[in-house]
Design a protein around this motif. Sequence first.
Motif, mmCIF file in Angstrom:
data_model
loop_
_atom_site.group_PDB
_atom_site.id
_atom_site.type_symbol
_atom_site.label_atom_id
_atom_site.label_comp_id
_atom_site.label_asym_id
_atom_site.label_seq_id
_atom_site.Cartn_x
_atom_site.Cartn_y
_atom_site.Cartn_z
ATOM 1 N N SER A 17 0.928 -1.209 0.106
ATOM 2 C CA SER A 17 0.087 0.079 0.232
ATOM 3 C C SER A 17 0.957 1.188 -0.032
ATOM 4 O O SER A 17 0.536 2.223 -0.812
ATOM 5 N N ARG A 18 1.831 1.369 0.852
ATOM 6 C CA ARG A 18 2.684 2.499 0.983
ATOM 7 C C ARG A 18 3.412 2.772 -0.462
ATOM 8 O O ARG A 18 3.500 3.948 -0.718
ATOM 9 N N ALA A 19 3.935 1.633 -1.122
ATOM 10 C CA ALA A 19 4.431 2.002 -2.522
ATOM 11 C C ALA A 19 3.668 2.548 -3.397
ATOM 12 O O ALA A 19 4.055 3.480 -4.260
ATOM 13 N N VAL A 20 2.113 2.418 -3.543
ATOM 14 C CA VAL A 20 1.548 3.217 -4.400
ATOM 15 C C VAL A 20 0.769 4.582 -3.430
ATOM 16 O O VAL A 20 0.652 5.696 -4.273
ATOM 17 N N LEU A 21 0.669 4.651 -2.232
ATOM 18 C CA LEU A 21 0.104 5.682 -1.559
ATOM 19 C C LEU A 21 1.153 6.705 -1.352
ATOM 20 O O LEU A 21 0.911 8.188 -1.206
ATOM 21 N N ASP A 22 2.243 6.560 -0.885
ATOM 22 C CA ASP A 22 3.060 7.586 -0.613
ATOM 23 C C ASP A 22 3.614 8.537 -1.676
ATOM 24 O O ASP A 22 3.449 9.912 -1.392
ATOM 25 N N PRO A 23 3.930 7.995 -2.893
ATOM 26 C CA PRO A 23 4.086 8.859 -4.154
ATOM 27 C C PRO A 23 2.820 9.745 -4.417
ATOM 28 O O PRO A 23 3.011 10.919 -4.578
ATOM 29 N N ALA A 24 1.698 9.124 -4.170
ATOM 30 C CA ALA A 24 0.493 10.178 -4.707
ATOM 31 C C ALA A 24 0.079 11.280 -3.496
ATOM 32 O O ALA A 24 -0.078 11.995 -3.999
ATOM 33 N N LEU A 25 0.439 10.675 -2.203
ATOM 34 C CA LEU A 25 0.225 11.811 -1.351
ATOM 35 C C LEU A 25 1.237 12.881 -1.246
ATOM 36 O O LEU A 25 0.733 14.036 -1.117
ATOM 37 N N ARG A 26 2.468 12.578 -1.594
ATOM 38 C CA ARG A 26 3.354 13.559 -1.819
ATOM 39 C C ARG A 26 3.238 14.459 -2.917
ATOM 40 O O ARG A 26 3.141 15.765 -2.753
ATOM 41 N N ALA A 27 2.696 13.777 -4.146
ATOM 42 C CA ALA A 27 2.194 14.656 -5.174
ATOM 43 C C ALA A 27 0.989 15.505 -4.751
ATOM 44 O O ALA A 27 1.190 16.714 -5.238
ATOM 45 N N ALA A 28 0.165 15.077 -4.022
ATOM 46 C CA ALA A 28 -0.913 15.986 -3.674
ATOM 47 C C ALA A 28 -0.383 17.052 -2.781
ATOM 48 O O ALA A 28 -0.966 18.334 -2.815
ATOM 49 N N VAL A 29 0.218 16.946 -1.682
ATOM 50 C CA VAL A 29 0.858 17.873 -0.770
ATOM 51 C C VAL A 29 1.757 18.990 -1.823
ATOM 52 O O VAL A 29 1.410 20.119 -1.687
ATOM 53 N N ARG A 30 2.324 18.303 -2.668
ATOM 54 C CA ARG A 30 3.176 19.549 -3.483
ATOM 55 C C ARG A 30 2.145 20.690 -4.259
ATOM 56 O O ARG A 30 2.544 21.567 -4.720
ATOM 57 N N ARG A 31 0.808 20.254 -4.430
ATOM 58 C CA ARG A 31 -0.184 21.114 -4.753
ATOM 59 C C ARG A 31 -0.071 22.509 -4.078
ATOM 60 O O ARG A 31 -0.633 23.552 -4.493
ATOM 61 N N LEU A 32 0.213 22.346 -2.795
ATOM 62 C CA LEU A 32 -0.139 23.221 -2.031
ATOM 63 C C LEU A 32 0.743 24.822 -2.099
ATOM 64 O O LEU A 32 2.068 24.355 -2.310
ATOM 65 N N PRO A 33 0.293 25.654 -1.883
ATOM 66 C CA PRO A 33 1.299 26.790 -1.872
ATOM 67 C C PRO A 33 2.146 26.986 -0.612
ATOM 68 O O PRO A 33 1.855 26.552 0.329
ATOM 69 N N GLU A 34 3.227 27.529 -0.999
ATOM 70 C CA GLU A 34 4.340 27.831 0.368
ATOM 71 C C GLU A 34 3.621 29.047 1.053
ATOM 72 O O GLU A 34 2.865 29.816 0.544
ATOM 73 N N PRO A 35 3.973 29.060 2.345
ATOM 74 C CA PRO A 35 4.453 28.106 2.952
ATOM 75 C C PRO A 35 3.772 26.998 3.755
ATOM 76 O O PRO A 35 4.401 26.140 4.298
ATOM 77 N N LEU A 36 2.569 26.736 3.106
ATOM 78 C CA LEU A 36 1.824 25.675 3.767
ATOM 79 C C LEU A 36 2.277 24.301 3.298
ATOM 80 O O LEU A 36 2.172 23.362 3.968
ATOM 81 N N ARG A 37 2.936 24.301 2.127
ATOM 82 C CA ARG A 37 3.409 23.044 1.409
ATOM 83 C C ARG A 37 4.466 22.561 2.274
ATOM 84 O O ARG A 37 4.695 21.345 2.921
#
Length: 356
Positions: A17-37
């Motif tokens: 599960s981590r192998a597919v979820l971790d990249p997806a979650l990191r990619a989603a968080v990268r959408r946030l603007p700084e400094p929230l990201r």
Amino acid sequence: MSSADPGRTAEEILVASRAVLDPALRAAVRRLPEPLRGYAQFHYGWAGPGGTPLEGSLSRLRMPTLVLLSAGINGEGWDGAVNAAAAWSLMGNHALIHDDIMDSDSHRRGRPTLWTAFGTPAALQTGNALLALAVELLSEQGGPKAAAIGRMGRTVQIMGAGQVADMDLEARVEVALEESMAVVEAKACRVMSYACELGGLCADASDDQLEALSAYGHHLGIACQLQDDLEDLRPAADWVDGVHGSDIRRRKKTPMLLAALRAHSADRDHLAALYRSDTPLSEPQIRQVAELIDVCGGADWALRTIQEHMGLAAHSLDRARPTPRAHRELKTFASVFGCSVTGAGRHLAGAAPVAD
């Protein structure tokens, strides 16, 4: 991609599960603007206070994995549920960030909490941003996304009401067992029910299947929360001052404590006097309270209740009519929460907070 292979252990399922979820979650968080990201990356354990990338993650991704496993109820793979599972993680961590502020918790998983490191305003807005990002991900999800978003909204409302009620109980002297159990149902049960529902929605499960999956999560949530409370009272290893007995240290009105206070004995009166005193408890007194809860039957009540709800969870899982593989994996995976879905629960050490 197919769901986890037959015969895998709970930990092997989690690794897949981590192998597919971790990249997806990191990619989603990268959408946030700084400094929230950067704040979100710190909260997840991906970066240090200065933004330096770190290896690994603080989140075990157990609950999002439950989304993926529930999405396999009718034999589907995980691909169509990865974004939904990531959305669950964002929603759950929004709640953790806000709860840390309300509870004045300075550390989580061995690191400073977000509000401790960057201040309350930064933590509040990061939590809000994670919830908004969760809705954004679900809006892009295929299948019945309106139902998924609607159920998420209802879940956040119930969780918030449960957190407020939890804090109210801590401030009160007289609390009924039923009130404490209602808090467990609003927090631990609702988040686990929603994880199962969300996976079922991704699989186009029938209404009957969704109801059964929700019930499975509900009963599993009760058992896991009581298991967590029990582990704080009866640690698998030696008692460590300052680590174990955290609920007692805060005089938290757990169901197990309130069940013990229903006893009729001198020990019960001693327990009540210690718990109701305004004086901070010393470490020896915390150990004494733990022993009194046990002597007054609190731990035995918790074990019986865990067994009851694990039996109900097993029945609910059967009613959901999952494929043999999905049935096996959902039963197996319950062990990562410290519980065993075999028709009866058992006390397993190593339970961890539900919302991760």
